[in-house]
Design a protein around this motif. Structure first.
Motif, PDB file in Angstrom:
ATOM      1  N   PRO A   1       0.817  -1.331   0.082  1.00 41.44           N
ATOM      2  CA  PRO A   1       0.055   0.028  -0.143  1.00 41.44           C
ATOM      3  C   PRO A   1       0.892   1.255   0.026  1.00 41.44           C
ATOM      4  O   PRO A   1       1.954   1.216   0.407  1.00 41.44           O
ATOM      5  N   VAL A   2       0.365   2.326  -0.389  1.00 38.50           N
ATOM      6  CA  VAL A   2       1.032   3.653  -0.559  1.00 38.50           C
ATOM      7  C   VAL A   2       1.133   4.339   0.837  1.00 38.50           C
ATOM      8  O   VAL A   2       1.941   5.176   1.221  1.00 38.50           O
ATOM      9  N   TRP A   3      -0.063   3.836   1.640  1.00 41.75           N
ATOM     10  CA  TRP A   3      -0.291   4.865   2.992  1.00 41.75           C
ATOM     11  C   TRP A   3       1.080   4.192   4.000  1.00 41.75           C
ATOM     12  O   TRP A   3       1.116   3.085   4.163  1.00 41.75           O
ATOM     13  N   GLY A   4       1.556   5.171   4.522  1.00 39.94           N
ATOM     14  CA  GLY A   4       2.593   5.165   5.477  1.00 39.94           C
ATOM     15  C   GLY A   4       3.927   4.650   4.997  1.00 39.94           C
ATOM     16  O   GLY A   4       4.738   4.323   5.766  1.00 39.94           O
ATOM     17  N   PHE A   5       4.204   4.818   3.695  1.00 45.02           N
ATOM     18  CA  PHE A   5       5.338   4.413   3.077  1.00 45.02           C
ATOM     19  C   PHE A   5       6.357   5.550   2.657  1.00 45.02           C
ATOM     20  O   PHE A   5       5.707   6.145   1.917  1.00 45.02           O
ATOM     21  N   GLY A   6       7.558   5.481   3.521  1.00 41.07           N
ATOM     22  CA  GLY A   6       8.374   6.615   3.241  1.00 41.07           C
ATOM     23  C   GLY A   6       7.916   7.852   3.641  1.00 41.07           C
ATOM     24  O   GLY A   6       7.099   8.028   4.304  1.00 41.07           O
ATOM     25  N   THR A   7       8.399   8.769   2.690  1.00 36.39           N
ATOM     26  CA  THR A   7       8.200  10.318   2.920  1.00 36.39           C
ATOM     27  C   THR A   7       7.823  10.918   1.607  1.00 36.39           C
ATOM     28  O   THR A   7       8.473  10.592   0.552  1.00 36.39           O
ATOM     29  N   ALA A   8       6.665  11.511   1.559  1.00 35.37           N
ATOM     30  CA  ALA A   8       6.161  12.161   0.192  1.00 35.37           C
ATOM     31  C   ALA A   8       7.116  12.861  -0.555  1.00 35.37           C
ATOM     32  O   ALA A   8       8.190  13.577   0.308  1.00 35.37           O
ATOM     33  N   GLU A   9       7.085  12.835  -1.677  1.00 34.19           N
ATOM     34  CA  GLU A   9       8.063  13.553  -2.563  1.00 34.19           C
ATOM     35  C   GLU A   9       7.191  14.495  -3.464  1.00 34.19           C
ATOM     36  O   GLU A   9       6.721  14.332  -4.334  1.00 34.19           O
ATOM     37  N   PRO A  10       7.263  15.796  -3.051  1.00 28.19           N
ATOM     38  CA  PRO A  10       6.277  16.846  -3.588  1.00 28.19           C
ATOM     39  C   PRO A  10       6.707  16.917  -5.087  1.00 28.19           C
ATOM     40  O   PRO A  10       8.062  16.725  -5.332  1.00 28.19           O
ATOM     41  N   TYR A  11       5.794  17.273  -5.933  1.00 26.02           N
ATOM     42  CA  TYR A  11       6.015  17.447  -7.282  1.00 26.02           C
ATOM     43  C   TYR A  11       6.817  18.546  -7.705  1.00 26.02           C
ATOM     44  O   TYR A  11       6.694  19.879  -6.835  1.00 26.02           O
ATOM     45  N   ALA A  12       7.652  18.760  -8.550  1.00 26.71           N
ATOM     46  CA  ALA A  12       8.323  19.778  -9.083  1.00 26.71           C
ATOM     47  C   ALA A  12       7.086  20.574 -10.003  1.00 26.71           C
ATOM     48  O   ALA A  12       6.306  19.780 -10.748  1.00 26.71           O
ATOM     49  N   SER A  13       7.415  21.929 -10.010  1.00 25.83           N
ATOM     50  CA  SER A  13       6.365  22.607 -10.534  1.00 25.83           C
ATOM     51  C   SER A  13       6.087  22.220 -12.126  1.00 25.83           C
ATOM     52  O   SER A  13       4.761  22.144 -12.607  1.00 25.83           O
ATOM     53  N   ASP A  14       7.040  21.973 -13.033  1.00 23.74           N
ATOM     54  CA  ASP A  14       6.931  21.542 -14.339  1.00 23.74           C
ATOM     55  C   ASP A  14       6.324  20.216 -14.515  1.00 23.74           C
ATOM     56  O   ASP A  14       5.373  19.844 -15.278  1.00 23.74           O
ATOM     57  N   GLN A  15       6.563  19.160 -13.512  1.00 23.90           N
ATOM     58  CA  GLN A  15       6.131  18.057 -13.369  1.00 23.90           C
ATOM     59  C   GLN A  15       4.586  17.781 -13.137  1.00 23.90           C
ATOM     60  O   GLN A  15       3.998  17.086 -13.508  1.00 23.90           O
ATOM     61  N   GLU A  16       4.343  18.828 -12.098  1.00 27.11           N
ATOM     62  CA  GLU A  16       2.856  18.831 -11.631  1.00 27.11           C
ATOM     63  C   GLU A  16       1.945  19.535 -12.899  1.00 27.11           C
ATOM     64  O   GLU A  16       0.936  18.868 -13.267  1.00 27.11           O
ATOM     65  N   ASP A  17       2.438  20.413 -13.455  1.00 30.81           N
ATOM     66  CA  ASP A  17       1.864  21.033 -14.600  1.00 30.81           C
ATOM     67  C   ASP A  17       1.579  19.935 -15.758  1.00 30.81           C
ATOM     68  O   ASP A  17       0.567  19.988 -16.399  1.00 30.81           O
ATOM     69  N   GLU A  18       2.812  19.408 -16.166  1.00 25.12           N
ATOM     70  CA  GLU A  18       2.509  18.268 -16.903  1.00 25.12           C
ATOM     71  C   GLU A  18       1.541  17.094 -16.725  1.00 25.12           C
ATOM     72  O   GLU A  18       0.718  16.839 -17.711  1.00 25.12           O
ATOM     73  N   PHE A  19       1.477  16.771 -15.428  1.00 20.54           N
ATOM     74  CA  PHE A  19       0.404  15.621 -15.299  1.00 20.54           C
ATOM     75  C   PHE A  19      -0.730  16.104 -15.302  1.00 20.54           C
ATOM     76  O   PHE A  19      -1.774  15.700 -15.677  1.00 20.54           O
ATOM     77  N   LYS A  20      -0.933  17.499 -14.642  1.00 16.57           N
ATOM     78  CA  LYS A  20      -2.559  17.954 -14.917  1.00 16.57           C
ATOM     79  C   LYS A  20      -2.953  18.255 -16.053  1.00 16.57           C
ATOM     80  O   LYS A  20      -4.033  17.784 -16.165  1.00 16.57           O
ATOM     81  N   ASN A  21      -1.994  18.657 -16.978  1.00 22.91           N
ATOM     82  CA  ASN A  21      -2.630  18.911 -18.342  1.00 22.91           C
ATOM     83  C   ASN A  21      -2.908  17.612 -19.123  1.00 22.91           C
ATOM     84  O   ASN A  21      -3.945  17.564 -19.729  1.00 22.91           O
ATOM     85  N   ARG A  22      -2.053  16.486 -18.922  1.00 18.33           N
ATOM     86  CA  ARG A  22      -2.412  15.291 -19.215  1.00 18.33           C
ATOM     87  C   ARG A  22      -3.635  14.780 -18.837  1.00 18.33           C
ATOM     88  O   ARG A  22      -4.553  14.237 -19.322  1.00 18.33           O
ATOM     89  N   PHE A  23      -3.749  14.713 -17.331  1.00 20.54           N
ATOM     90  CA  PHE A  23      -5.104  14.365 -16.663  1.00 20.54           C
ATOM     91  C   PHE A  23      -6.251  14.882 -17.063  1.00 20.54           C
ATOM     92  O   PHE A  23      -7.200  14.394 -17.553  1.00 20.54           O
ATOM     93  N   LEU A  24      -6.111  16.440 -17.084  1.00 16.72           N
ATOM     94  CA  LEU A  24      -7.560  16.884 -17.393  1.00 16.72           C
ATOM     95  C   LEU A  24      -7.817  16.528 -18.975  1.00 16.72           C
ATOM     96  O   LEU A  24      -9.155  16.410 -19.321  1.00 16.72           O
ATOM     97  N   LYS A  25      -6.875  16.586 -20.028  1.00 11.59           N
ATOM     98  CA  LYS A  25      -7.158  16.239 -21.327  1.00 11.59           C
ATOM     99  C   LYS A  25      -7.969  14.867 -21.349  1.00 11.59           C
ATOM    100  O   LYS A  25      -8.968  14.724 -22.192  1.00 11.59           O
ATOM    101  N   ALA A  26      -7.343  13.967 -20.601  1.00 13.50           N
ATOM    102  CA  ALA A  26      -7.824  12.449 -20.507  1.00 13.50           C
ATOM    103  C   ALA A  26      -9.277  12.607 -19.878  1.00 13.50           C
ATOM    104  O   ALA A  26     -10.416  11.895 -20.292  1.00 13.50           O
ATOM    105  N   LEU A  27      -9.433  13.491 -18.965  1.00 11.92           N
ATOM    106  CA  LEU A  27     -10.547  13.669 -18.096  1.00 11.92           C
ATOM    107  C   LEU A  27     -11.913  14.009 -19.022  1.00 11.92           C
ATOM    108  O   LEU A  27     -12.950  13.463 -19.005  1.00 11.92           O
ATOM    109  N   HIS A  28     -11.694  14.836 -19.900  1.00 16.71           N
ATOM    110  CA  HIS A  28     -12.449  15.623 -20.629  1.00 16.71           C
ATOM    111  C   HIS A  28     -12.862  14.942 -22.070  1.00 16.71           C
ATOM    112  O   HIS A  28     -13.487  15.513 -22.699  1.00 16.71           O
ATOM    113  N   ARG A  29     -12.320  13.972 -22.482  1.00 16.07           N
ATOM    114  CA  ARG A  29     -12.464  13.207 -23.570  1.00 16.07           C
ATOM    115  C   ARG A  29     -13.751  12.745 -23.539  1.00 16.07           C
ATOM    116  O   ARG A  29     -14.507  12.487 -22.665  1.00 16.07           O
TER     117      ARG A  29
END
Length: 149
Positions: free
Chosen positions: A121-149
């Protein structure tokens, strides 16, 4: 082709809906759907979206009205399908736990063989690694494009 029902008037949250401070702290807004706010967990080890129904005082799925239960199911399946398309994950995990954050929220997590804790499971495993700004933007754009197909 899947038809999405996210157009028209903006959704109206319960008048006094407030999001738990831990959800606000650990995630970032992606999109507001008819019932839920979809938020990206700020941990780049796993593509991880949470759905938070905009209803006051709800801690359990069965506390939602039957209509809200149906809408939540639709939104959950739509987000899961968009996650699969966005990530090509081996498995999409969907869960409503709520032992620490009582406010009802649904986790939709894309898992891939060989990820940071596969198959555990993902819960309680290690320490969260925050997204870099460009990495976050790239994921959001791909996800939102897929969501609205």
């Amino acid at each position: 082709m899947r038809k999405k029902c996210f157009k028209g008037m903006p959704p109206m949250p319960s008048r006094s809906f407030e999001m738990d401070e831990r959800l606000l702290r650990d995630s970032k807004p992606l999109v507001t759907l008819e019932l839920c706010q979809a938020r990206l967990m700020d941990d780049c080890r796993w593509p991880w979206v949470i759905l938070v129904p905009q209803r006051k005082g709800i801690t359990e799925l069965f506390e939602l009205t039957p209509l809200d239960q149906a809408v939540l199911t639709f939104e959950q399946m739509t987000v899961a399908a968009a996650m699969k398309e966005t990530t090509s994950a081996t498995k999409i995990n969907v869960a409503a736990i709520g032992n620490i954050v009582r406010q009802l929220h649904i986790h939709v997590i894309a898992r891939t063989e060989g990820d940071a804790n596969w198959p555990g499971p993902v819960w309680g495993f290690g320490t969260a690694e925050p997204y870099a700004s460009d990495q976050e933007d790239e994921f959001k754009n791909r996800f939102l494009k897929a969501l609205h197909r």
